[in-house]
Every structure is written in structure tokens, then in C-alpha cells.
Design an enzyme around this catalytic site. Structure first.
Site, short mmCIF file in Angstrom:
data_model
loop_
_atom_site.label_atom_id
_atom_site.label_comp_id
_atom_site.label_asym_id
_atom_site.label_seq_id
_atom_site.Cartn_x
_atom_site.Cartn_y
_atom_site.Cartn_z
N GLU A 114 0.23 -1.39 0.38
CA GLU A 114 0.20 0.17 -0.13
C GLU A 114 0.94 1.11 -0.06
O GLU A 114 1.95 1.36 0.36
CB GLU A 114 -1.05 -0.35 1.06
CG GLU A 114 -2.13 -1.30 1.53
CD GLU A 114 -3.56 -0.89 2.26
OE1 GLU A 114 -2.52 -0.36 3.38
OE2 GLU A 114 -4.42 -1.80 2.02
N HIS A 230 -9.63 9.73 3.00
CA HIS A 230 -8.99 8.92 2.64
C HIS A 230 -9.30 8.97 0.64
O HIS A 230 -10.14 9.85 1.04
CB HIS A 230 -10.47 7.74 3.20
CG HIS A 230 -9.50 6.29 2.02
ND1 HIS A 230 -9.43 6.24 0.65
CD2 HIS A 230 -8.92 5.30 2.58
CE1 HIS A 230 -9.02 4.95 0.69
NE2 HIS A 230 -8.44 4.33 1.66
N ARG A 276 -1.20 8.90 1.61
CA ARG A 276 -2.61 9.49 1.37
C ARG A 276 -3.41 11.61 1.21
O ARG A 276 -3.86 11.54 0.50
CB ARG A 276 -3.40 9.12 2.66
CG ARG A 276 -4.05 7.68 2.42
CD ARG A 276 -4.46 7.58 3.92
NE ARG A 276 -5.09 5.58 3.45
CZ ARG A 276 -5.56 5.30 4.70
NH1 ARG A 276 -5.44 5.39 5.93
NH2 ARG A 276 -5.85 4.05 4.36
N HIS A 337 -11.38 10.53 7.27
CA HIS A 337 -11.18 8.74 7.17
C HIS A 337 -10.03 8.43 8.76
O HIS A 337 -11.43 7.71 9.13
CB HIS A 337 -10.35 8.84 6.24
CG HIS A 337 -10.10 7.03 5.95
ND1 HIS A 337 -10.93 5.95 6.19
CD2 HIS A 337 -9.31 6.13 6.25
CE1 HIS A 337 -10.54 4.52 5.98
NE2 HIS A 337 -9.44 5.06 6.11
N ARG A 372 -0.79 9.53 8.90
CA ARG A 372 -1.24 7.56 9.68
C ARG A 372 -0.72 7.36 7.90
O ARG A 372 -1.38 7.03 6.87
CB ARG A 372 -1.86 7.17 9.93
CG ARG A 372 -2.34 5.67 10.27
CD ARG A 372 -3.38 5.76 10.73
NE ARG A 372 -4.88 5.49 9.62
CZ ARG A 372 -5.08 5.17 8.52
NH1 ARG A 372 -5.10 3.34 8.96
NH2 ARG A 372 -6.16 5.10 7.63
C1 LIG Z 1 -14.13 2.55 5.66
C2 LIG Z 1 -12.58 1.99 6.61
C3 LIG Z 1 -11.86 0.84 6.06
C4 LIG Z 1 -10.71 1.35 6.54
N1 LIG Z 1 -9.53 0.55 6.73
C5 LIG Z 1 -8.45 0.50 7.04
C6 LIG Z 1 -7.62 -0.73 7.33
O1 LIG Z 1 -7.67 -1.48 6.18
N2 LIG Z 1 -6.18 -0.63 7.81
C7 LIG Z 1 -6.10 0.41 8.93
O2 LIG Z 1 -5.76 -0.65 9.64
N3 LIG Z 1 -7.08 0.47 9.25
C8 LIG Z 1 -8.39 0.72 8.55
N4 LIG Z 1 -9.02 1.62 9.09
C9 LIG Z 1 -9.08 2.21 9.91
C10 LIG Z 1 -9.47 1.48 11.28
O3 LIG Z 1 -10.23 0.49 10.75
C11 LIG Z 1 -9.86 2.17 12.55
O4 LIG Z 1 -9.01 3.05 13.26
C12 LIG Z 1 -9.93 1.04 13.76
O5 LIG Z 1 -11.00 0.19 13.61
C13 LIG Z 1 -10.00 1.80 14.88
O6 LIG Z 1 -10.27 0.91 16.04
P1 LIG Z 1 -11.30 1.42 17.18
O7 LIG Z 1 -11.31 -0.26 18.40
O8 LIG Z 1 -9.82 2.54 17.97
O9 LIG Z 1 -12.15 2.40 17.01
P2 LIG Z 1 -13.81 1.74 16.13
O10 LIG Z 1 -13.22 0.17 15.85
O11 LIG Z 1 -13.64 2.64 15.34
O12 LIG Z 1 -14.48 1.05 17.48
C14 LIG Z 1 -14.85 2.35 18.96
C15 LIG Z 1 -15.82 1.24 18.91
O13 LIG Z 1 -16.62 2.31 20.35
C16 LIG Z 1 -17.63 2.85 20.41
N5 LIG Z 1 -18.74 4.10 20.94
C17 LIG Z 1 -17.85 4.82 20.29
N6 LIG Z 1 -18.58 6.23 21.36
C18 LIG Z 1 -19.03 5.47 22.40
C19 LIG Z 1 -19.51 6.01 23.79
N7 LIG Z 1 -19.57 7.21 24.29
N8 LIG Z 1 -19.82 4.91 24.18
C20 LIG Z 1 -19.81 3.27 24.03
N9 LIG Z 1 -19.66 3.08 23.59
C21 LIG Z 1 -18.82 3.69 22.28
C22 LIG Z 1 -18.27 2.46 19.29
O14 LIG Z 1 -20.08 2.13 19.03
C23 LIG Z 1 -17.01 1.24 18.75
O15 LIG Z 1 -17.99 -0.14 19.16
C24 LIG Z 1 -10.93 1.38 8.57
C25 LIG Z 1 -11.84 2.68 8.61
C26 LIG Z 1 -12.59 2.64 7.73
C27 LIG Z 1 -13.64 3.19 8.31
#
Ligand SMILES: Cc1cc2nc3c(=O)[nH]c(=O)nc-3n(C[C@H](O)[C@H](O)[C@H](O)COP(=O)(O)OP(=O)(O)OC[C@H]3O[C@@H](n4cnc5c(N)ncnc54)[C@H](O)[C@@H]3O)c2cc1C
Length: 517
Positions: A114, A230, A276, A337, A372
Site C-alpha cells: 500500500e 481517504h 494519502r 477517514h 498515519r
Molecule cells: C472504511 C474504513 C476502512 C479502513 N481500512 C483500514 C485498513 O485497511 N487498515 C487499518 O489499519 N485501518 C483501517 N481503517 C481504520 C481502522 O478501521 C480504525 O482506525 C480502527 O478500526 C479503530 O479501531 P478502534 O477499536 O479504536 O475503534 P472502532 O473500531 O471505531 O470502535 C469504537 C467503538 O466504540 C464505541 N463507542 C464510541 N463512543 C462510545 C461511547 N460514548 N460509549 C460507548 N461506546 C462507544 C463504538 O460504538 C465502537 O464500538 C479503516 C477505517 C474505515 C472507516
């Protein structure tokens, strides 16, 4: 350790929250996961491209480290990058142990390439359904382990408790059944802020609430001005905002403007493999030149069989929308993104609030600097999640230091009046128009004024009243705009047309903290 201290409360069910819960459980703790959505809903679920780790025969953690530092545009925290890249292979081994079905070629894990990566080091699963496979696998392991999981349960506030720890205030998603949880370690894993922007690749859960709640509770927030866009999200009026993974460009897809010309090489010698921010700004500029709402991704040079086998979700989506990517051009545009900064932590995930840890997209370790590197964020959730899990077992004192540039922000009592639809609409439009891919002073000042207006209306009258989701949206937006206004330079994901170059005066992290009353 008392029994409460052995029962961490983990907020969020993306990769960071679920992984910390599993690891804490394996360490003999009794975690509870709460999430405002369903357990399976998160940004994690939509990740397509994959997860980065230097496991290929021609790769080393040193090369991964160098690429990450380079993407960070001069301010990546070197110690954090060292942790991320050197611990990556061990965290991948954990995912394999939990049963994530990574794609293989001849029995070996297949690795994609990538933008910004000097080697093929992106592991993927289900072709382009990596996030879904990870989320489903971790969720299954959490349920099998009997870990308590509460859905539609929202974190509303963080308050200092009399015993020196943090009280988490929870409620049902509709605001009912308010409950105070005291004496338990709290792990913030609430993800990013993308969906606050009018144009975004993120699901609606990503509203940056964790940042607003932690800031209101007194936490330090850093590097929040760096919002990554993105470059290639499906852009057709009325169609869902579906991300077209940049791994397609890694496989040979190119970008064309409305005239059908390939244009990226005019902006960067790496062309389609530039980072990006560069690709997003180049598209933005081409779109402005022709007043178009999209450019085109051309994947027609990739053999059809390979295209459909490697990118099944993307191809299925496009076919459902009447396009055959082996023949047709795909309309795409950049969209909000990823939140690079967030709630400041040290390398063990400790925030500046005692008893509060953070990891995943909501956290700011400084590892991404000003930008990032693709596929480093799923990894970040696990690497720093592991460190948080170990801290929960053996907590020690510490926490992040203040950033070299610090600002205190007043948070005067508001009226507590809520007009959520209007607030979300205006926050989304202003973030997109004035705090977006290209920023300048006048637009940022307008945005700050309007976000202050919404804050003054929606912020609760006293610290004991609970803030609404739209008050959180206004506050997070205000923090992004304030930080973007102060940073008078362009660096990484932050581009100011009135200060188009990086400035040595700004080769720093910028911190925001609530002013003491
Ligand atoms: C379309 C897309 C494609 C992507 N592709 C990639 C990729 O290929 N590789 C990569 O490394 N990254 C990628 N990313 C980024 C990556 O997915 C995220 O940075 C990562 O998944 C974040 O994980 P997390 O556990 O921190 O948060 P999330 O996976 O966003 O989880 C957050 C959680 O917190 C909960 N929450 C939020 N606020 C509250 C609250 N006040 N009370 C209770 N619960 C709450 C939400 O409901 C959710 O369950 C992509 C993102 C997107 C949107």
C-alpha cells in the site's frame, strides 16, 4: 488488588476494545465491555486493506519503522514507532491464535502493498474484508470466554472519584438508566471522529465522543488537528459512501481526471503510491479545476479474475451499483477517514487522568506523527491495547507529559439546550468546508465561532449534568478547529493554503487542555 480493580470497564467494541478485553481476561481479570452500538458495529468492521507487520522475507521491522516515521512528517514519536513496529509480529501471532483467517498463498500469509510502504507487508483476510474478519473473530472469542458485554450502553461522562480513580457515568443509548461506575479501571476505546464530517468513510458510530468526554473530564488531548482524508471513497449522488481500498492502487489501479488523464505523477514522483494526504490534495485540486464532484479510479489494467478474487467486497458493491470495475471507471472523491490525534497517552496507554487508559483510534501516542501510514491503525489498537492490558494487571503510576505547545481552552457552562439535528448538520458542513482537506485562517475562524455557539447552547449548565451527543460533537469539532487555526503551517494531514509549507517553529505536538475554572 481489590475486586473492583480487577474488573476493568472497557468502552468500545472495535479491535482495541475487544482485544484488551480478551487479553485482560487471559490475565485473570474480569473485564466488562460496553458499547453504544451493537457489539459488532465499529470502524474496525469496515477496514478493508489490512493490517501492517514486517513479516515478509524481504522485510524488517526497521524498514517498517522508517516508513512510519517518514509518513509522520517530522513529528512521529520515535519511541512509539519503535514499539508499534517491533511488537507488530507478536500481535499478528495473537490474531492467528484467535483464529483470524488471513489470506494465504501456497500456505504462507499473503502480503499486499500500500501507499507509503516500501515493502509488501499488509496482511488481509477475506480479500478486502480484513476488518470484518478480525471483528467477527474477536467478538466470537469474547462471547466464548463469557466476558460480560453490554450493547447500547453509552459512556456519558468521566469524573474524578474520591478515591483518586475515575468514575464512569453510563446510560442506555436512549439516555435512560444512568449508572455510576466507581473504583474500576476504565479503558477508553471509543474510536475516531470521521462521521462528524459531512463527507466521510466512517459509520455513524465514529463521532469522536470519547475525545469530548475525556476532555471535559480534564484529559489532555493532542494532535487533534490532523484529520486524515481517504483519497478514494465511492462518490455518486445518492449511493452509500463506500471506501475503495487503496490496495487497488497497490495492485496497479490509477487515478484519472474528468478528461481521462492520469494526473498524480504531476504532484508526486511516487504517483499512485504517494501517501494519502498527497493523493487527497491532488484529487481535491483536480476536482476544483474542473468543478467536478469526483475523479475516476481506473482498475481496468488489473486482470479480471485477480480483481474479483482479491477485492470481492469492492467488486460486489460496484456490481450492485451497475459498474464492472474490470471495464468501467469508478467515481471517487476524498472523504474524512481517520483521527490521527486524540486523548494523549504514554506508551503504556495511561492518560493524564488517573485510572483512565486509552488505546486505538481515540488515543494519541504520537505514533502517527502528523499523518498515519496506511494499515497501521488496526495494528496500533492491538500493540497499545496489549500494553494497556498488562497495565490493568499491574498498574503503575505515570502518564503522558504535556505537549511542547499547550493551549488551555475555556469550557464555560452552556444552556444545555439541544437541537441535535441542526447541530450535527452544521458541524458536518463546517468541518467539511472549513476544517477539511485545505484550510485557511478565515474559514477556520468562522468554524471556531460557530462551534463555540453550539457549545454555548448545548454544553451542560454544570459539571454534574450530562452532555448530549450533539454537545460532544460541537466540542470535538471545536477542538479540531481551534488546533487547526493555531497551527500556522502545513504538515502531514494538516494543510493550510495560507501557510503551505512546514515550519520548523511547528515541529511539535500541540496539546489542548480544559482551562481550570
Ligand atoms: C472504511 C474504513 C476502512 C479502513 N481500512 C483500514 C485498513 O485497511 N487498515 C487499518 O489499519 N485501518 C483501517 N481503517 C481504520 C481502522 O478501521 C480504525 O482506525 C480502527 O478500526 C479503530 O479501531 P478502534 O477499536 O479504536 O475503534 P472502532 O473500531 O471505531 O470502535 C469504537 C467503538 O466504540 C464505541 N463507542 C464510541 N463512543 C462510545 C461511547 N460514548 N460509549 C460507548 N461506546 C462507544 C463504538 O460504538 C465502537 O464500538 C479503516 C477505517 C474505515 C472507516
Amino acid at each position: 488488588m481489590g475486586s473492583e480493580a480487577r474488573s476493568p470497564l472497557i468502552v468500545g467494541s472495535g479491535i482495541a476494545g475487544l482485544y484488551v478485553a480478551l487479553r485482560a481476561h487471559e490475565e485473570g481479570l474480569r473485564p466488562t465491555v460496553v458499547t453504544k452500538s451493537g457489539l459488532a458495529e465499529s470502524n474496525t468492521r469496515y477496514a478493508q486493506g489490512g493490517i501492517a507487520a514486517a513479516i515478509g522475507p524481504d522485510d524488517t521491522t526497521e524498514l517498517h519503522r522508517r516508513d512510519t516515521v517518514r509518513a509522520g512528517a517530522g513529528i512521529a514519536d520515535l519511541a512509539a514507532v519503535q514499539v508499534l513496529t517491533s511488537e507488530a509480529p507478536k500481535r499478528i501471532a495473537d490474531l492467528v491464535r484467535y483464529g483470524v483467517p488471513f489470506d494465504t498463498i501456497e500456505g504462507r500469509i499473503a502480503l499486499g502493498r500500500e501507499g507509503g510502504h516500501s515493502r509488501a507487508r499488509i496482511l488481509h483476510a477475506g480479500g478486502d474484508a480484513t476488518g470484518l474478519q478480525i471483528e467477527e473473530t474477536l467478538r466470537a472469542r469474547v462471547l466464548e470466554a463469557g466476558i460480560e458485554a453490554r450493547e447500547r450502553c453509552r459512556l456519558r461522562a468521566l469524573r474524578p472519584a474520591t478515591d483518586g480513580t475515575t468514575t464512569a457515568v453510563l446510560s442506555r443509548d436512549d439516555g435512560s438508566q444512568v449508572e455510576e461506575v466507581t473504583g474500576r479501571p476504565v479503558v477508553l476505546a471509543t474510536g475516531g471522529t470521521g462521521s462528524l464530517y459531512r463527507q466521510s468513510s466512517n459509520p455513524i458510530t465514529a463521532t469522536g465522543e470519547g475525545v469530548a468526554i475525556a476532555f471535559r473530564g480534564g484529559a489532555l488531548v493532542t494532535d487533534i488537528e490532523f484529520i486524515q482524508f481517504h483519497p478514494t471513497v465511492f462518490a455518486r449522488e445518492g449511493a452509500p459512501r463506500f471506501l475503495i481500498t487503496e490496495a487497488l492502487r497497490g495492485e496497479g489501479a490509477v487515478l484519472r481526471n474528468q478528461a481521462g488523464e492520469r494526473f498524480l505523477l504531476k504532484y508526486d514522483p511516487r504517483g499512485e503510491l504517494a501517501t494519502r494526504d498527497i493523493v487527497s490534495r491532488a484529487i481535491h485540486q483536480e476536482m476544483r479545476k474542473t468543478e467536478a464532484t469526483a475523479v475516476f479510479l481506473d482498475a481496468t489494467a488489473i486482470p479480471r479474475d485477480r480483481l474479483y478474487a482479491r477485492f470481492p467486497s469492492v467488486c460486489r458493491f460496484l456490481v450492485d451499483h451497475g459498474l464492472d470495475p474490470s471495464k468501467d471507471l469508478i467515481p471517487v472523491s476524498p472523504m474524512a477517514h481517520y483521527m490521527v490525534g486524540g486523548v494523549t497517552t504514554d506508551l503504556e496507554g495511561r492518560t493524564s487522568i488517573p485510572g483512565l487508559w486509552a488505546c486505538g483510534e481515540v488515543a494519541s501516542t504520537g505514533v502517527h506523527g502528523a499523518n498515519r501510514l496506511a494499515s497501521n491503525s488496526l495494528l496500533e489498537g492491538m500493540v497499545f491495547g496489549e500494553r494497556v492490558a498488562r497495565q490493568l494487571e499491574h498498574p503503575s503510576a505515570g502518564g503522558p507529559r504535556d505537549a511542547p505547545r499547550m493551549h488551555s481552552i475555556e469550557l464555560p457552562p452552556g444552556l444545555g439546550q439541544d437541537d441535535p439535528e441542526a447541530a450535527f448538520r452544521e458541524v458536518g458542513a463546517l468541518l467539511w468546508d472549513d476544517v477539511g482537506i485545505v484550510r485557511e485562517r478565515k474559514g477556520l475562524e468562522t468554524a471556531v465561532r460557530r462551534f463555540e455557539y453550539w457549545r454555548d447552547r448545548s454544553e451542560p449548565p454544570t459539571d454534574f449534568d450530562l452532555a448530549s451527543p450533539s454537545a460532544n460533537a460541537a466540542l470535538t469539532a471545536l477542538l479540531i478547529a481551534r488546533a487547526a487555526l493555531s497551527r500556522e503551517e502545513s504538515r502531514g494531514a494538516h494543510f493550510r493554503s495560507d501557510f503551505p509549507r512546514p515550519s520548523p517553529r511547528w515541529k511539535y505536538h500541540q496539546g489542548l487542555r480544559r482551562a481550570r475554572r
